[in-house]
Design an enzyme around this catalytic site. Structure first.
Site, PDB file in Angstrom:
ATOM      1  N   PHE A 151       0.822  -1.215   0.000  1.00  0.00           N
ATOM      2  CA  PHE A 151       0.000   0.000   0.000  1.00  0.00           C
ATOM      3  C   PHE A 151       0.854   1.263   0.000  1.00  0.00           C
ATOM      4  O   PHE A 151       0.383   2.339   0.353  1.00  0.00           O
ATOM      5  CB  PHE A 151      -0.943  -0.002   1.204  1.00  0.00           C
ATOM      6  CG  PHE A 151      -1.859  -1.200   1.206  1.00  0.00           C
ATOM      7  CD1 PHE A 151      -2.974  -1.234   0.385  1.00  0.00           C
ATOM      8  CD2 PHE A 151      -1.588  -2.312   1.991  1.00  0.00           C
ATOM      9  CE1 PHE A 151      -3.810  -2.347   0.352  1.00  0.00           C
ATOM     10  CE2 PHE A 151      -2.417  -3.431   1.971  1.00  0.00           C
ATOM     11  CZ  PHE A 151      -3.525  -3.441   1.151  1.00  0.00           C
ATOM     12  N   GLU A 154       4.048   6.512  -3.807  1.00  0.00           N
ATOM     13  CA  GLU A 154       5.283   7.108  -4.322  1.00  0.00           C
ATOM     14  C   GLU A 154       5.510   8.420  -3.576  1.00  0.00           C
ATOM     15  O   GLU A 154       4.560   9.121  -3.241  1.00  0.00           O
ATOM     16  CB  GLU A 154       5.166   7.355  -5.823  1.00  0.00           C
ATOM     17  CG  GLU A 154       5.090   6.059  -6.589  1.00  0.00           C
ATOM     18  CD  GLU A 154       5.138   6.243  -8.095  1.00  0.00           C
ATOM     19  OE1 GLU A 154       5.588   7.297  -8.561  1.00  0.00           O
ATOM     20  OE2 GLU A 154       4.716   5.313  -8.794  1.00  0.00           O
ATOM     21  N   ASN A 227      -7.543   1.055  -3.556  1.00  0.00           N
ATOM     22  CA  ASN A 227      -7.217   2.087  -4.546  1.00  0.00           C
ATOM     23  C   ASN A 227      -8.487   2.677  -5.157  1.00  0.00           C
ATOM     24  O   ASN A 227      -8.552   3.882  -5.428  1.00  0.00           O
ATOM     25  CB  ASN A 227      -6.291   1.528  -5.632  1.00  0.00           C
ATOM     26  CG  ASN A 227      -4.830   1.616  -5.207  1.00  0.00           C
ATOM     27  OD1 ASN A 227      -4.539   2.050  -4.101  1.00  0.00           O
ATOM     28  ND2 ASN A 227      -3.918   1.215  -6.079  1.00  0.00           N
ATOM     29  N   GLY A 276      -3.539  10.897 -10.935  1.00  0.00           N
ATOM     30  CA  GLY A 276      -2.739  10.297 -12.002  1.00  0.00           C
ATOM     31  C   GLY A 276      -1.830   9.250 -11.404  1.00  0.00           C
ATOM     32  O   GLY A 276      -2.101   8.711 -10.337  1.00  0.00           O
ATOM     33  N   CYS A 279      -0.704   3.936 -10.654  1.00  0.00           N
ATOM     34  CA  CYS A 279      -1.549   2.989  -9.905  1.00  0.00           C
ATOM     35  C   CYS A 279      -3.036   3.272 -10.005  1.00  0.00           C
ATOM     36  O   CYS A 279      -3.782   2.455 -10.535  1.00  0.00           O
ATOM     37  CB  CYS A 279      -1.109   2.976  -8.445  1.00  0.00           C
ATOM     38  SG  CYS A 279       0.608   2.565  -8.253  1.00  0.00           S
ATOM     39  N   LYS A 339       2.486  13.780  -8.847  1.00  0.00           N
ATOM     40  CA  LYS A 339       2.254  14.279  -7.495  1.00  0.00           C
ATOM     41  C   LYS A 339       3.601  14.720  -6.931  1.00  0.00           C
ATOM     42  O   LYS A 339       4.643  14.525  -7.588  1.00  0.00           O
ATOM     43  CB  LYS A 339       1.634  13.220  -6.603  1.00  0.00           C
ATOM     44  CG  LYS A 339       2.514  11.992  -6.405  1.00  0.00           C
ATOM     45  CD  LYS A 339       1.814  10.977  -5.563  1.00  0.00           C
ATOM     46  CE  LYS A 339       2.579  10.688  -4.322  1.00  0.00           C
ATOM     47  NZ  LYS A 339       2.002   9.661  -3.498  1.00  0.00           N
ATOM     48  N   ARG A 346       4.269   9.191 -15.123  1.00  0.00           N
ATOM     49  CA  ARG A 346       3.301   8.299 -15.776  1.00  0.00           C
ATOM     50  C   ARG A 346       1.883   8.743 -15.438  1.00  0.00           C
ATOM     51  O   ARG A 346       1.561   8.981 -14.280  1.00  0.00           O
ATOM     52  CB  ARG A 346       3.523   6.848 -15.311  1.00  0.00           C
ATOM     53  CG  ARG A 346       4.769   6.236 -15.923  1.00  0.00           C
ATOM     54  CD  ARG A 346       5.022   4.860 -15.360  1.00  0.00           C
ATOM     55  NE  ARG A 346       5.448   4.919 -13.973  1.00  0.00           N
ATOM     56  CZ  ARG A 346       5.661   3.851 -13.213  1.00  0.00           C
ATOM     57  NH1 ARG A 346       5.436   2.644 -13.695  1.00  0.00           N
ATOM     58  NH2 ARG A 346       6.064   3.971 -11.960  1.00  0.00           N
TER      59      ARG A 346
HETATM   60  C1  UGA Z   1      -1.558   4.940  -4.638  1.00  0.00           C
HETATM   61  C2  UGA Z   1      -2.158   4.613  -3.266  1.00  0.00           C
HETATM   62  O1  UGA Z   1      -2.325   5.812  -2.511  1.00  0.00           O
HETATM   63  C3  UGA Z   1      -1.232   3.678  -2.490  1.00  0.00           C
HETATM   64  O2  UGA Z   1      -1.840   3.310  -1.260  1.00  0.00           O
HETATM   65  C4  UGA Z   1      -1.007   2.416  -3.337  1.00  0.00           C
HETATM   66  O3  UGA Z   1      -0.123   1.517  -2.690  1.00  0.00           O
HETATM   67  C5  UGA Z   1      -0.371   2.818  -4.671  1.00  0.00           C
HETATM   68  O4  UGA Z   1      -1.291   3.723  -5.346  1.00  0.00           O
HETATM   69  C6  UGA Z   1      -0.176   1.567  -5.478  1.00  0.00           C
HETATM   70  O5  UGA Z   1      -1.174   0.940  -5.831  1.00  0.00           O
HETATM   71  O6  UGA Z   1       0.966   1.135  -5.639  1.00  0.00           O
HETATM   72  P1  UGA Z   1       0.352   6.625  -5.488  1.00  0.00           P
HETATM   73  O7  UGA Z   1      -0.092   6.257  -6.866  1.00  0.00           O
HETATM   74  O8  UGA Z   1       1.801   6.594  -5.178  1.00  0.00           O
HETATM   75  O9  UGA Z   1      -0.335   5.639  -4.409  1.00  0.00           O
HETATM   76  O10 UGA Z   1      -0.153   8.088  -5.203  1.00  0.00           O
HETATM   77  P2  UGA Z   1      -1.321   8.765  -4.345  1.00  0.00           P
HETATM   78  O11 UGA Z   1      -0.739   9.433  -3.179  1.00  0.00           O
HETATM   79  O12 UGA Z   1      -2.446   7.813  -4.127  1.00  0.00           O
HETATM   80  O13 UGA Z   1      -1.805   9.893  -5.394  1.00  0.00           O
HETATM   81  C7  UGA Z   1      -2.426   9.513  -6.619  1.00  0.00           C
HETATM   82  C8  UGA Z   1      -2.912  10.747  -7.360  1.00  0.00           C
HETATM   83  O14 UGA Z   1      -4.011  11.340  -6.688  1.00  0.00           O
HETATM   84  C9  UGA Z   1      -1.871  11.851  -7.522  1.00  0.00           C
HETATM   85  O15 UGA Z   1      -1.967  12.371  -8.820  1.00  0.00           O
HETATM   86  C10 UGA Z   1      -2.288  12.887  -6.485  1.00  0.00           C
HETATM   87  O16 UGA Z   1      -1.876  14.177  -6.813  1.00  0.00           O
HETATM   88  C11 UGA Z   1      -3.797  12.732  -6.523  1.00  0.00           C
HETATM   89  N1  UGA Z   1      -4.482  13.152  -5.275  1.00  0.00           N
HETATM   90  C12 UGA Z   1      -4.216  12.526  -4.105  1.00  0.00           C
HETATM   91  C13 UGA Z   1      -5.441  14.161  -5.338  1.00  0.00           C
HETATM   92  O17 UGA Z   1      -5.711  14.733  -6.398  1.00  0.00           O
HETATM   93  N2  UGA Z   1      -6.099  14.512  -4.189  1.00  0.00           N
HETATM   94  C14 UGA Z   1      -5.853  13.900  -3.002  1.00  0.00           C
HETATM   95  O18 UGA Z   1      -6.505  14.272  -1.997  1.00  0.00           O
HETATM   96  C15 UGA Z   1      -4.884  12.898  -2.957  1.00  0.00           C
END
Ligand code: UGA
Length: 502
Positions: A151, A154, A227, A276, A279, A339, A346
C-alpha cells in the site's frame, strides 16, 4: 530470513530495500541487466525519499542484485513477485509477466518455498499462479502461494512500507501464514521502531502494526478496493469542487467540515486536476474489468473514472477563462510529476494538460524539482523549455499554471512572483495558495472549487480581467472546445466536445 524478490520497479525496489532494513537477506531479481548493474553500483533509479540511504546501507551486503532468477529462488525461503501488471487496451490488467516469472520459479523449486504476490493483481491471480506452478512441474507439497499487497505511495514509499497502517496477508494455510508473519515481525512487535538508526516515520506510530490475515482472494480484492476507494474520494472532492465553483463557495472550507467527521477523514479529499500516476488510473480500470467479468455492475467505478477524466478538461477551460485567448501565450508551468515527492510522470495530469496547451498554441516554460528529465520523454521534442527554478520559469510569463503539489511552490515569494511575470495571473490546479494572500499580493488567482480573486483588478489589462458570469453562474466560454475532454494520453478525442455545464 532469505528472501528473493522478483521485479525492481517501484514496489519491488522499495520492498527489497525495506526488507533488508528489517534484517533479512534479500536478493532482488530483474531481467534488465543495465538496471541491475546500476543498482550494484548503489545508483538509485528513482527519486524516492530515504531509498538512496537504504541502498547505501544494505546494497551488496544484505541486499544483492541479480538477473539469475533460478539461483535467487533456490537460495530463498520466501519469493516475492513484484513485476509490472500494466493495463491492456480493454483496461484489464496484463498479468503475462506474472505468468512468465511463475514458470521460471517453478523449475527452480527443490525445497519448500512461499511464493508471495506483491504486485497489484486481479482476484484469482494466486489461484492461477498455483496452477502454473503445478503445470510446470513444481511439486504441490513444496510450495504455497500467498498474496501480500503493498500500500506504499510514491514519494513516501519507504516510510509507508516501514510504518504501514496495516499488513495484509492472504494465505490459505497456517505454515505459510507463520512464515510471512516472521518476515514482518520487527514491524509487528515494534522492535524496528526502537532502533536508533530506524528510518524516521510519522510522529504517532501505530504499534503493533495491524496484521490482517485473509484468504488470497480477499487480499487481492483488498488492494483493488483500497485504490478504488481512494480514487473515489478524490473524484468526490473534485465533484464537490465543481458545485462549490457553481455557487461560489470554498471547497477547502467544505472539505474541512466534511473531513472532520472521523468516519470520513480529511485525507484524499483534496480537489485538483485529478488523480494520475501508475496505480490509481490503471487499477480503477482493472477493478472495473474484474467486476464486469464477474457479472457485477459497479457503477461507482465508472463515475469515479468519468469525473477524473473530465477534471483536466475543466481545468483547461479555467485557464482559457483566465487568459481569453491561449494562442501565443507564454505560460510558466510549475510541476510535471503526477504528485509531489516523485519524479514519476506516468499518467501525470500535468503532462496531458501541457500537451493540450501546446496544441492551443501556447509556449511553455516548465519547472519541476524532480521530474524534468522523465517529462522530456513524454513531451513532443523541444516543445517545452525547462527552467532551473520556479522563478526562472515565471520570468516574463503571461500567466503561471500550477500542476503538481510540491510544497516549495506554496512557499514562493508572491511579491517576486508578481514582479517577474508579465501579467499577474496564477491558475492553480492544486490549491497551493491562500486566495486572501494572493489577492493581497496583487495577483489574479484562479484555483479549484474556490472563488477567483482579482488582486490585480485596479491595474488590470484585458488579460487580467476575469470573464463575467452569466445569470445562471455559467461562464460564457463553457461551449468552447478546449478541454472538452482529454484522453488518457492527453490527446483530444475524435468525438465532439462535451461540457459538464448544460
Ligand atoms: C496509490 C495509493 O495511494 C497507495 O496506497 C497504493 O499503494 C499505490 O497507489 C499503489 O497501488 O501502488 P500513489 O499512486 O503513489 O499511491 O499516489 P497517491 O498518493 O495515491 O496519489 C495519486 C494521485 O491522486 C496523484 O496524482 C495525487 O496528486 C492525486 N491526489 C491525491 C489528489 O488529487 N487529491 C488527493 O486528496 C490525494
Amino acid at each position: 530470513m532469505k528472501i528473493g524478490l522478483v521485479g525492481s520497479g517501484y514496489v519491488g525496489l522499495v520492498a527489497g530495500a525495506c526488507l533488508a532494513e528489517l534484517g533479512h537477506e534479500v536478493t532482488l531479481v530483474d531481467t534488465d541487466r543495465d538496471k541491475i548493474a546500476a543498482l550494484q553500483r548503489s545508483k538509485c533509479p528513482i527519486h524516492e525519499r530515504f531509498l538512496p540511504e537504504l541502498l547505501q546501507r544494505h546494497g551488496n551486503r544484505r541486499l544483492a542484485f541479480t538477473s539469475d532468477l533460478k539461483e535467487a529462488v533456490r537460495s530463498s525461503q520466501v519469493v516475492f513477485v513484484a513485476v509490472g501488471t500494466p493495463s491492456k487496451e480493454d483496461g484489464c490488467a496484463d498479468v503475462s509477466y506474472v505468468e512468465s516469472v511463475t514458470s521460471g520459479i517453478a523449475s527452480a523449486i527443490r525445497d519448500y518455498k512461499a511464493i508471495v504476490v506483491k504486485c497489484t493483481v486481479p482476484v484469482y491471480t494466486s489461484h492461477w499462479i498455483r496452477r502454473v506452478l503445478l503445470l510446470n512441474g513444481a511439486p504441490a507439497p513444496l510450495f504455497d502461494v500467498a498474496s501480500n499487497p503493498e500500500f506504499l505511495r510514491e514519494g513516501s514509499a519507504v516510510s509507508d512500507f516501514l510504518y504501514p497502517d496495516r499488513i495484509v496477508l492472504g494465505v490459505d494455510n497456517d505454515h505459510c501464514a507463520r512464515l510471512l508473519q516472521q518476515v514482518y515481525e520487527p514491524l509487528v512487535d515494534g522492535s524496528y521502531y526502537s532502533r536508533l538508526d530506524a528510518i524516521p516515520g510519522p510522529a504517532a506510530v501505530q504499534c503493533p502494526t495491524r496484521l490482517i490475515c485473509t484468504s488470497t482472494k480477499s487480499a487481492e480484492l483488498i488492494k483493488h478496493a483500497s485504490n478504488a476507494f481512494l480514487a473515489m474520494k478524490i473524484s468526490f472532492a473534485n465533484s464537490l469542487a465543481n458545485v462549490c465553483e457553481a455557487v461560489e463557495a470554498d471547497v477547502e472550507q467544505v472539505c474541512e467540515g466534511v473531513g472532520a467527521d472521523s468516519r470520513i477523514g480529511y485525507r484524499f479529499l483534496h480537489p485538483g486536476v485529478g488523480y494520475g500516476g501508475s496505480c490509481l488510473p490503471k487499477d480503477l480500470l482493472a477493478f472495473r474489468a474484474v467486476a464486469r467479468e464477474n457479472g457485477c455492475h459497479f457503477g461507482l467505478l465508472d463515475e469515479t473514472i468519468r469525473v477524473n477524466e473530465e477534471q483536466q478538461g475543466r481545468f483547461l477551460r479555467k485557464i482559457q477563462r483566465a487568459l481569453w485567448n491561449l494562442k501565443g501565450k507564454n505560460l510558466a508551468v510549475l510541476g510535471l510529476a503526477f504528485k509531489n515527492g516523485t519524479d514519476d510522470v506516468r499518467e501525470s495530469p500535468a503532462i496531458s494538460i501541457i500537451k493540450a496547451l501546446l496544441r492551443e498554441g501556447c509556449s511553455i516554460t516548465a519547472y519541476d524539482p524532480a521530474a524534468m528529465v522523465r517529462a522530456t520523454d513524454l513531451l513532443p521534442k523541444h516543445s517545452v523549455r525547462f527552467a532551473a527554478d520556479a522563478y526562472e520559469a515565471l520570468r516574463g510569463a503571461d500567466a503561471c499554471v500550477v500542476l503538481t503539489e510540491w510544497e516549495d511552490f506554496g512557499a514562493l515569494d508572491l511579491g517576486r512572483m508578481k514582479e517577474l511575470m508579465r501579467y499577474p495571473i496564477v491558475i492553480d490546479g492544486r490549491n497551493m495558495f491562500s486566495p486572501d494572500c494572493m489577492e493581497a499580493a496583487g495577483l489574479n488567482y484562479y484555483s479549484v472549487g474556490r472563488p477567483d480573486v482579482m488582486g490585480a483588478k485596479r491595474s488590470s489589462t484585458l488579460a487580467t480581467e476575469s470573464v463575467s458570469r452569466t445569470s445562471n453562474g455559467a461562464h460564457p466560454e463553457s461551449h468552447s472546445t478546449i478541454g472538452a475532454a482529454i484522453s488518457r494520453d492527453g490527446a483530444r478525442p475524435a468525438s465532439g466536445p462535451t461540457d459538464e455545464r448544460p
